[in-house]
Write a protein that holds these residues in place. Structure first.
Motif, short mmCIF file in Angstrom:
data_model
loop_
_atom_site.label_atom_id
_atom_site.label_comp_id
_atom_site.label_asym_id
_atom_site.label_seq_id
_atom_site.Cartn_x
_atom_site.Cartn_y
_atom_site.Cartn_z
N ASP A 5 45.26 46.09 36.57
CA ASP A 5 43.96 46.58 36.99
C ASP A 5 43.34 47.46 35.90
O ASP A 5 42.14 47.39 35.64
CB ASP A 5 44.08 47.39 38.28
CG ASP A 5 44.65 46.57 39.43
OD1 ASP A 5 44.13 45.46 39.65
OD2 ASP A 5 45.60 47.02 40.07
N CYS A 9 44.46 41.57 40.74
CA CYS A 9 43.54 42.64 40.34
C CYS A 9 42.10 42.16 40.46
O CYS A 9 41.21 42.92 40.83
CB CYS A 9 43.85 43.12 38.93
SG CYS A 9 43.57 41.91 37.64
N ARG A 28 40.99 42.46 44.07
CA ARG A 28 40.67 43.84 44.45
C ARG A 28 39.34 44.26 43.86
O ARG A 28 38.55 44.95 44.50
CB ARG A 28 41.79 44.78 43.99
CG ARG A 28 43.03 44.72 44.86
CD ARG A 28 43.92 45.92 44.60
NE ARG A 28 44.51 45.87 43.28
CZ ARG A 28 45.66 45.27 43.01
NH1 ARG A 28 46.32 44.66 43.97
NH2 ARG A 28 46.16 45.29 41.80
N VAL A 29 39.09 43.83 42.62
CA VAL A 29 37.81 44.20 41.99
C VAL A 29 36.65 43.56 42.72
O VAL A 29 35.63 44.20 42.98
CB VAL A 29 37.81 43.74 40.52
CG1 VAL A 29 36.44 43.95 39.92
CG2 VAL A 29 38.81 44.56 39.74
N MET A 55 45.15 51.91 40.78
CA MET A 55 45.59 50.52 40.77
C MET A 55 46.72 50.33 39.77
O MET A 55 47.19 51.26 39.15
CB MET A 55 44.41 49.60 40.46
CG MET A 55 43.31 49.65 41.50
SD MET A 55 42.00 48.45 41.15
CE MET A 55 40.84 48.88 42.45
N HIS A 79 37.14 49.31 38.00
CA HIS A 79 38.04 49.39 39.15
C HIS A 79 38.15 50.83 39.64
O HIS A 79 37.90 51.77 38.91
CB HIS A 79 39.45 48.94 38.76
CG HIS A 79 39.51 47.55 38.23
ND1 HIS A 79 40.67 46.84 38.16
CD2 HIS A 79 38.54 46.74 37.75
CE1 HIS A 79 40.43 45.66 37.65
NE2 HIS A 79 39.16 45.58 37.39
#
Length: 576
Positions: free
Chosen positions: A50, A3, A6-7, A46, A42
């Motif tokens: 997330d 996570c 992705r952030v 997700m 975010h």
């Protein structure tokens, strides 16, 4: 860590900085590097982690929190802000009226009271919602349907619904977003409405009058558990000031119940009830309730739970009267009366009796047995709750030790948070005669990332400094007891071990502390996936009694966050 990746990818498109902090400490012969990253919001869609990472961005970091504490004023504006956030999330205070709420405040025992109450009404067959804090292992524990934390899928689904609405309206409201606890409170209300619960048991966060849960207008019944000194920077430094805050959940014409309180606190509650025009009763002792099957049995151990159980009986009984008919209800006290009326000690139904007996509430007077290891878990974090914890532990440990076939080693694992008086609590624990006193911060493990248990409200440096201070306090109190203990005898006439010295150690995280305490004797902690941090030979040598003992009894106390971190390792299912 996925996570976070992705952030970071998402944030890089906006050029927003990521703040990092690295700290290195050497404790108990361990060299450990801590690394924490405060992440940005975010994108929806997700996974559960997330959502939790995004939730954590609503925590107030340590320095900002201190500024808020120093400049705290006009607390009544907090509820006004809460109404605004609620409306931005698509809810209204009027809709909350449909949740048939039981609202509970107090210093000690409010969570246990809520657990008893929820279990009783669930045993009747009602679909229950239960909002509590803090969580032990996963944040979704705070929001329960029918006694179980909502699933990761439901949490994720409802989180993004609420977060999305608030984020979309942020720019029109000066960029403001609700803080962590406010957001979770709004989320809980949203979940309970969407899931169509028959009732919601709502535990106050801190205080009552200005707590964000007090946006509730029309609860069906209110309860106040035992009062004491806690959160003094927010609620005041006297029992009278604290009682005033707790009594702020009273509502005009809504029945309220409390347990026996210190005289000064009861006087304030009486005045608050008269001012708000709220009928107030005091619960009877638990042994005053007539039964056909002997004394009432409680699923939660400890004498202090008896008052919580009595309060839960009154709350559930009153809720049932409104839901199912008036029955034999008690006459309302005169709102202008200067007296607080004693509540009737009715005969509990068989459903109520069963509900009390099967209630579970993790981390409160809980015992886990793993082979030679017995873990006694209690999140006591005030002086009064620690007194109750000590009484419970001494009785429960003594009962376990009667069955031991050899030497039993006692270990204390302790930490505290906030402005609590650690020294006073440690002084109460010294008479338990621990062989080892172990201190660690509320960090689950030094080499892993767990979003559910991230806390930006306090720095790592402060946490570790506090552990070292606690170690010094223990040594001071332990030395004083050694000086006084030599002539003492225990009840059956055997000499007390007056010169029994307690070894003290400070570890950098919960996992390293548990690994040292258990010395490979708990299979749950010998998982190859768990990194074992090396310790100095001198620290390893100290553990010889732990390797040789027939039983090891470990009391984990001082902080619910510490208990939660321990449960994450001892009960892997709780982290799934």
């Amino acid at each position: 860590m996925a996570c976070l990746w992705r952030v970071l990818q998402w944030r890089s498109g906006f050029g927003a900085p990521v703040r990092e902090r690295d700290s290195v400490f050497r404790l108990a012969g361990l060299a450990v590097r801590y690394h924490s990253t405060q992440t940005a919001p975010h994108m929806p869609g997700m996974e559960y982690q997330d959502a939790v990472c995004t939730l954590n961005t609503l925590q107030t970091n340590a320095s900002a929190l201190e500024q808020v504490r120093r400049g705290r004023s006009h607390p009544e504006l907090q509820l006004q802000a809460m109404r605004g956030f609620l409306e931005r999330a698509g809810l209204t205070v009027e809709r909350l009226d449909h949740l048939n709420i039981i609202h509970v405040s107090g210093t000690k025992g409010k969570g246990s009271t809520c657990a008893f109450t929820e279990q009783i009404l669930r045993t009747y067959g009602f679909r229950t919602g239960f909002y509590s804090s803090p969580h032990l292992v996963q944040v979704r524990e705070r929001i329960r349907i029918n006694g179980r934390p909502i699933s990761k899928d439901l949490f994720t689904k409802y989180f993004w619904q609420v977060y999305g609405r608030l984020d979309e309206t942020k720019e029109a409201h000066g960029g403001t977003m609700p803080a962590y606890f406010r957001f979770l409170t709004i989320l809980a209300f949203h979940v309970f409405l969407q899931e169509k619960v028959d009732l919601a048991v709502i535990e106050v966060g801190i205080g009552g009058a200005y707590d964000c849960t007090n946006i509730i207008r029309r609860p069906w019944v209110c309860g106040i558990s035992s009062l004491g000194i806690d959160h003094t920077q927010i609620l005041g430094d006297t029992i009278e000031k604290i009682a005033w805050q707790k009594g702020g959940i009273f509502k005009p014409g809504v029945p309220a119940f409390t347990v026996r309180q210190p005289e000064d606190a009861m006087a304030v509650l009486r005045d608050r009830a008269r001012e708000i025009q709220c009928p107030l009763w005091v619960c009877p002792d638990l042994d005053r309730y007539p039964t056909n099957s002997g004394p009432l049995q409680l699923g939660l151990a400890g004498q202090h739970q008896r008052a919580n159980a009595s309060l839960a009986l009154q709350l559930s009984h009153t809720w049932l009267q409104r839901r199912c008919g008036p029955g034999q209800s008690s006459p309302l006290p005169d709102a202008d009366s200067s007296c607080v009326s004693p509540a009737d000690s009715f005969q509990p139904s068989s459903v109520m009796v069963k509900g009390l007996a099967v209630t579970e509430w993790a981390g409160r007077t809980q015992i886990l047995t793993h082979g030679a290891l017995a873990y006694f878990l209690d999140g006591a974090h005030t002086r009064r709750s620690m007194q109750a914890c000590v009484q419970w532990f001494r009785e429960a440990a003594a009962q376990h030790e009667r069955n031991a076939s050899g030497a039993v080693v006692r270990v204390l694992l302790f930490n505290t948070t906030g402005e609590r008086d650690s020294a006073a609590m440690l002084k109460l624990l010294v008479p338990c005669l621990f062989d080892f006193a172990v201190f660690c911060p509320n960090i689950t493990e030094a080499v892993a990332f767990n979003a559910d248990q991230q806390n930006f409200n306090v720095s790592v440096e402060n946490m570790l400094t506090r552990c070292l201070d606690n170690e010094q306090s223990w040594r001071l109190h332990s030395d004083q007891r050694d000086e006084e203990a030599s002539p003492l005898l225990i009840r059956d006439g055997l000499p007390l071990l007056a010169k029994r010295k307690t070894d003290t150690l400070v570890f950098p995280c919960i996992l390293s502390a548990l690994q040292w305490i258990t010395q490979g004797r708990d299979p749950v902690l010998t998982d190859p996936a768990k990194a074992v941090l090396p310790v100095k030979p001198s620290i390893s040598a100290k553990a010889a009694p732990l390797r040789e003992a027939a039983k090891i009894h470990v009391l984990v106390t001082g902080s619910l966050h510490l208990v939660g971190g321990v449960l994450k390792h001892l009960d892997p299912e709780s982290a799934k």
